[in-house]
Design a protein around this motif. Structure first.
Motif, PDB file in Angstrom:
ATOM      1  N   SER A  27       0.794  -1.034  -0.054  1.00 37.24           N
ATOM      2  CA  SER A  27       0.047  -0.164  -0.040  1.00 37.24           C
ATOM      3  C   SER A  27       0.912   1.315   0.112  1.00 37.24           C
ATOM      4  O   SER A  27       1.785   1.378   0.758  1.00 37.24           O
ATOM      5  CB  SER A  27      -0.931  -0.027   1.185  1.00 37.24           C
ATOM      6  OG  SER A  27      -1.705   1.233   1.159  1.00 37.24           O
ATOM      7  N   PHE A  28       0.680   2.236  -0.851  1.00 37.16           N
ATOM      8  CA  PHE A  28       1.145   3.459  -1.127  1.00 37.16           C
ATOM      9  C   PHE A  28       0.693   4.452  -1.916  1.00 37.16           C
ATOM     10  O   PHE A  28      -0.503   4.148  -2.242  1.00 37.16           O
ATOM     11  CB  PHE A  28       2.597   2.885  -1.755  1.00 37.16           C
ATOM     12  CG  PHE A  28       2.548   2.576  -3.118  1.00 37.16           C
ATOM     13  CD1 PHE A  28       2.570   3.419  -4.315  1.00 37.16           C
ATOM     14  CD2 PHE A  28       2.039   0.941  -3.415  1.00 37.16           C
ATOM     15  CE1 PHE A  28       2.163   2.932  -5.687  1.00 37.16           C
ATOM     16  CE2 PHE A  28       2.011   0.765  -4.689  1.00 37.16           C
ATOM     17  CZ  PHE A  28       1.733   1.548  -5.610  1.00 37.16           C
ATOM     18  N   ARG A  29       1.279   5.591  -1.582  1.00 41.06           N
ATOM     19  CA  ARG A  29       0.323   6.739  -2.658  1.00 41.06           C
ATOM     20  C   ARG A  29       1.378   6.885  -3.749  1.00 41.06           C
ATOM     21  O   ARG A  29       2.487   7.313  -3.720  1.00 41.06           O
ATOM     22  CB  ARG A  29       0.349   8.185  -1.931  1.00 41.06           C
ATOM     23  CG  ARG A  29      -0.199   9.295  -2.713  1.00 41.06           C
ATOM     24  CD  ARG A  29      -1.024  10.086  -1.568  1.00 41.06           C
ATOM     25  NE  ARG A  29      -2.039  10.841  -2.286  1.00 41.06           N
ATOM     26  CZ  ARG A  29      -1.850  12.114  -2.767  1.00 41.06           C
ATOM     27  NH1 ARG A  29      -0.821  12.550  -2.509  1.00 41.06           N
ATOM     28  NH2 ARG A  29      -2.901  12.786  -3.581  1.00 41.06           N
ATOM     29  N   ARG A  54       0.624  -5.007  -6.098  1.00 38.68           N
ATOM     30  CA  ARG A  54       0.481  -3.536  -5.924  1.00 38.68           C
ATOM     31  C   ARG A  54      -0.637  -3.103  -6.720  1.00 38.68           C
ATOM     32  O   ARG A  54      -0.526  -3.474  -8.053  1.00 38.68           O
ATOM     33  CB  ARG A  54       1.879  -2.958  -6.397  1.00 38.68           C
ATOM     34  CG  ARG A  54       2.318  -3.094  -7.571  1.00 38.68           C
ATOM     35  CD  ARG A  54       3.460  -2.202  -7.738  1.00 38.68           C
ATOM     36  NE  ARG A  54       3.866  -2.197  -9.029  1.00 38.68           N
ATOM     37  CZ  ARG A  54       5.189  -1.703  -9.616  1.00 38.68           C
ATOM     38  NH1 ARG A  54       5.801  -0.944  -8.845  1.00 38.68           N
ATOM     39  NH2 ARG A  54       5.330  -2.177 -10.893  1.00 38.68           N
ATOM     40  N   ASP A  55      -1.235  -2.230  -6.356  1.00 38.86           N
ATOM     41  CA  ASP A  55      -2.412  -1.749  -7.253  1.00 38.86           C
ATOM     42  C   ASP A  55      -1.981  -0.722  -8.202  1.00 38.86           C
ATOM     43  O   ASP A  55      -1.363   0.343  -8.102  1.00 38.86           O
ATOM     44  CB  ASP A  55      -3.378  -1.191  -6.261  1.00 38.86           C
ATOM     45  CG  ASP A  55      -4.791  -0.600  -7.117  1.00 38.86           C
ATOM     46  OD1 ASP A  55      -4.917  -1.206  -8.151  1.00 38.86           O
ATOM     47  OD2 ASP A  55      -5.586   0.352  -6.421  1.00 38.86           O
ATOM     48  N   VAL A  79       2.395  -4.242   3.683  1.00 35.06           N
ATOM     49  CA  VAL A  79       3.351  -3.285   3.681  1.00 35.06           C
ATOM     50  C   VAL A  79       2.795  -2.000   3.560  1.00 35.06           C
ATOM     51  O   VAL A  79       2.392  -1.701   2.283  1.00 35.06           O
ATOM     52  CB  VAL A  79       4.859  -3.859   2.860  1.00 35.06           C
ATOM     53  CG1 VAL A  79       5.635  -2.625   3.004  1.00 35.06           C
ATOM     54  CG2 VAL A  79       5.080  -5.043   3.371  1.00 35.06           C
ATOM     55  N   ILE A  80       2.854  -1.019   4.497  1.00 35.80           N
ATOM     56  CA  ILE A  80       2.333   0.152   4.242  1.00 35.80           C
ATOM     57  C   ILE A  80       3.350   1.303   4.085  1.00 35.80           C
ATOM     58  O   ILE A  80       4.100   1.366   5.126  1.00 35.80           O
ATOM     59  CB  ILE A  80       1.041   0.562   5.480  1.00 35.80           C
ATOM     60  CG1 ILE A  80       0.475  -0.422   5.949  1.00 35.80           C
ATOM     61  CG2 ILE A  80       0.492   2.027   4.864  1.00 35.80           C
ATOM     62  CD1 ILE A  80      -0.615  -1.062   4.772  1.00 35.80           C
ATOM     63  N   VAL A  81       3.589   2.072   2.963  1.00 37.58           N
ATOM     64  CA  VAL A  81       4.680   2.953   2.981  1.00 37.58           C
ATOM     65  C   VAL A  81       3.901   4.366   3.084  1.00 37.58           C
ATOM     66  O   VAL A  81       3.185   5.074   2.274  1.00 37.58           O
ATOM     67  CB  VAL A  81       5.035   2.890   1.324  1.00 37.58           C
ATOM     68  CG1 VAL A  81       6.240   4.020   1.179  1.00 37.58           C
ATOM     69  CG2 VAL A  81       5.859   1.544   1.253  1.00 37.58           C
ATOM     70  N   PHE A  82       4.009   4.829   4.341  1.00 38.60           N
ATOM     71  CA  PHE A  82       3.609   6.230   4.750  1.00 38.60           C
ATOM     72  C   PHE A  82       4.588   7.120   3.985  1.00 38.60           C
ATOM     73  O   PHE A  82       5.754   7.175   4.345  1.00 38.60           O
ATOM     74  CB  PHE A  82       3.616   6.087   6.038  1.00 38.60           C
ATOM     75  CG  PHE A  82       2.507   5.321   6.797  1.00 38.60           C
ATOM     76  CD1 PHE A  82       1.067   5.785   6.795  1.00 38.60           C
ATOM     77  CD2 PHE A  82       2.918   4.430   7.809  1.00 38.60           C
ATOM     78  CE1 PHE A  82       0.122   4.976   7.328  1.00 38.60           C
ATOM     79  CE2 PHE A  82       1.740   3.609   8.423  1.00 38.60           C
ATOM     80  CZ  PHE A  82       0.432   3.942   7.962  1.00 38.60           C
ATOM     81  N   SER A  83       4.030   8.073   3.333  1.00 38.14           N
ATOM     82  CA  SER A  83       4.804   9.285   2.731  1.00 38.14           C
ATOM     83  C   SER A  83       4.100  10.490   3.030  1.00 38.14           C
ATOM     84  O   SER A  83       2.985  10.625   3.598  1.00 38.14           O
ATOM     85  CB  SER A  83       4.761   8.948   1.166  1.00 38.14           C
ATOM     86  OG  SER A  83       3.556   8.977   0.623  1.00 38.14           O
ATOM     87  N   ARG A  91      -8.549   7.333  -0.553  1.00 33.00           N
ATOM     88  CA  ARG A  91      -8.345   5.841  -0.827  1.00 33.00           C
ATOM     89  C   ARG A  91      -7.219   5.283   0.068  1.00 33.00           C
ATOM     90  O   ARG A  91      -7.567   3.918   0.365  1.00 33.00           O
ATOM     91  CB  ARG A  91      -8.095   5.758  -2.359  1.00 33.00           C
ATOM     92  CG  ARG A  91      -7.819   4.450  -2.966  1.00 33.00           C
ATOM     93  CD  ARG A  91      -7.349   4.459  -4.242  1.00 33.00           C
ATOM     94  NE  ARG A  91      -7.228   2.897  -4.703  1.00 33.00           N
ATOM     95  CZ  ARG A  91      -7.673   2.321  -5.874  1.00 33.00           C
ATOM     96  NH1 ARG A  91      -8.724   2.842  -6.448  1.00 33.00           N
ATOM     97  NH2 ARG A  91      -7.371   1.226  -5.988  1.00 33.00           N
ATOM     98  N   CYS A  92      -6.206   5.832   0.267  1.00 32.88           N
ATOM     99  CA  CYS A  92      -4.960   5.127   0.990  1.00 32.88           C
ATOM    100  C   CYS A  92      -5.691   5.037   2.412  1.00 32.88           C
ATOM    101  O   CYS A  92      -5.391   4.075   3.006  1.00 32.88           O
ATOM    102  CB  CYS A  92      -3.828   6.005   1.018  1.00 32.88           C
ATOM    103  SG  CYS A  92      -2.741   5.984  -0.452  1.00 32.88           S
TER     104      CYS A  92
END
Length: 166
Positions: A27-29, A54-55, A79-83, A91-92
């Motif tokens: 999961s990521f932006r 990955r979407d 796995v969450i990539v916080f940015s 959505r995230c």
């Protein structure tokens, strides 16, 4: 009753446990890390033979498509990539709520990566995370408590903090 039949019976009586199709849900932006860090992480995982989702195509837009919710459920790990701008995507945030539900209800492992953001800003919704929530106050009051709980819960998990220059 033998232990073999006990485990067989208990296994067949848990239909709520989904089949694990993916090892990792990533999961990521996309605008923040999709073609940089997350792309390299995805390639590294796949290169190691780890089935990673990955979407890039499912239900583009702000809402989370039912197919994507199913993918989250069918993954062993998230796995969450916080940015910096992660919280600016509803959505995230909705994906994160589902991920944290899967952690609680299905025992899914969740691994946060703090990519150039301070984990305490995620945990307490300060900085860019606070700015995002200030913009949601009027139209998304019903979702805000779940988003905040999910962010706080994820930020309290052990993970990686990648700072600028690392």
């Amino acid at each position: 009753m033998s232990s073999t039949s006990y485990f067989t019976a208990s296994s067949s009586s848990t239909p709520s446990s989904p089949q694990r199709i993916h090892d990792v849900f990533l999961s990521f932006r996309g605008e923040d890390t999709g073609f940089t860090f997350t792309d390299h992480l995805y390639k590294a995982l796949v290169g190691r033979g780890i089935r990673t989702f990955r979407d890039g195509k499912i239900g583009r837009g702000e809402g989370v498509a039912p197919e994507l919710l199913k993918v989250i459920e069918e993954s062993r790990y998230s796995v969450i990539v916080f940015s910096e701008n992660y919280a600016h995507s509803r959505r995230c945030l909705d994906e994160l709520v589902k991920t944290m539900e899967c952690q609680k209800d299905l025992g899914q492992a969740v691994i946060p990566i703090f990519y150039h953001v301070d984990p305490s800003n995620v945990r307490k919704q300060r900085g860019s995370f606070g700015e995002a929530f200030a913009g949601y106050e009027e139209n998304w009051k019903d979702k805000i408590p779940r988003w905040r709980t999910a962010l706080t819960g994820a930020a309290n998990l052990p993970g990686w903090h990648l700072r600028h220059g690392q």
